[in-house]
Enzyme design. Structure first.
Site, PDB file in Angstrom:
ATOM      1  N   ASP A  85     158.575 -21.732 -13.646  1.00 53.42           N
ATOM      2  CA  ASP A  85     159.868 -22.082 -13.047  1.00 53.42           C
ATOM      3  C   ASP A  85     161.014 -21.255 -13.624  1.00 53.42           C
ATOM      4  O   ASP A  85     162.182 -21.508 -13.311  1.00 53.42           O
ATOM      5  CB  ASP A  85     160.159 -23.577 -13.216  1.00 53.42           C
ATOM      6  CG  ASP A  85     160.180 -24.018 -14.690  1.00 53.42           C
ATOM      7  OD1 ASP A  85     159.979 -23.157 -15.582  1.00 53.42           O
ATOM      8  OD2 ASP A  85     160.371 -25.216 -14.947  1.00 53.42           O
ATOM      9  N   CYS A 110     157.817  -4.119 -37.152  1.00 50.71           N
ATOM     10  CA  CYS A 110     157.752  -4.090 -35.686  1.00 50.71           C
ATOM     11  C   CYS A 110     156.501  -3.372 -35.195  1.00 50.71           C
ATOM     12  O   CYS A 110     155.877  -3.784 -34.208  1.00 50.71           O
ATOM     13  CB  CYS A 110     158.982  -3.392 -35.120  1.00 50.71           C
ATOM     14  SG  CYS A 110     160.528  -4.214 -35.482  1.00 50.71           S
TER      15      CYS A 110
END
Length: 224
Positions: free
Chosen positions: A139, A46
């Protein structure tokens, strides 16, 4: 099963982050967005991923893409981890990255979005968050989903390449072939007739001859 499918609208969740409290739709605004999740703070893969993401932040900004990460620890841990990530990048070890990290210590958002990896568990036997990539359009709908197991780091160059394809094909009636890169030839979508293609692509359309005799491999130069 909880999770998002292509075409689903992103939930307008509220969350605490390293940049303060956000409501997701307001955070995205009219931009594209990428949400990428992480199994845990202070973990090796990570740290390399977030370091790479931080270095590439200007590239995402050029594409009008808002970046946001998620990990299952709290904001204080995130801020402390940011120092390590910046140090890994050989930058000043500050508490800030160019994008926020969502605090999801109860895994509520990870469950809602279908981000858990059943094969990777913490010391208490609870599933860790997988390495999910969600790309949302202006959107607020999901345009891309990539799911990596907790043990495999992501390729952020590939993520940028896919975003270039998503943005191009959202604006033009084309598709991008295997191993496509910006500037390469693109393919005319099958729903477009030859006459329509000639009008849309004045630079010309090249059709590859095939044993079947079908005229479906149609190439044109990268649209402007």
């Amino acid at each position: 099963m909880p999770g998002l499918l292509l075409g689903d609208e992103a939930p307008n969740f509220e969350a605490e982050t390293t940049h303060g409290r956000i409501r997701f739709h307001e955070f995205l605004g009219n931009s594209w967005g990428i949400l990428f999740s992480h199994p845990r703070d202070f973990t090796p893969v990570c740290t390399t991923e977030l370091g790479r993401a931080a270095k590439l932040a200007p590239e995402f900004a050029k594409r009008n893409v808002k970046m946001i990460a998620l990990s299952i620890d709290d904001v204080n841990d995130h801020l402390s981890w940011c120092k390590d990530i910046n140090a890994y990048n050989k930058d000043q070890p500050t508490e800030k990255l160019p994008f926020p990290i969502i605090a999801d210590s109860k895994r509520e958002l990870a469950v809602q979005l279908g981000m858990l990896d059943p094969d990777e568990r913490d010391k208490d036997g609870i599933p860790l968050t997988a390495r999910v990539v969600f790309v949302f359009g202006p959107d607020k709908k999901l345009k891309l989903s990539i799911l990596y197991p907790a043990t495999t780091g992501r390729n952020f160059d590939e993520i940028l390449r896919v975003i270039d394809s998503l943005q191009l094909t959202a604006a033009k009636k084309v598709a991008t072939p295997v191993d496509w890169k910006p500037g390469d030839e693109v393919m005319v979508i099958p729903s477009l007739s030859d006459e329509e293609a000639k009008k849309l692509f004045p630079g010309g359309v090249c059709t590859k001859e095939l044993p079947s005799g079908k005229k479906y491999l149609r190439y044109t130069s990268h649209p402007k």
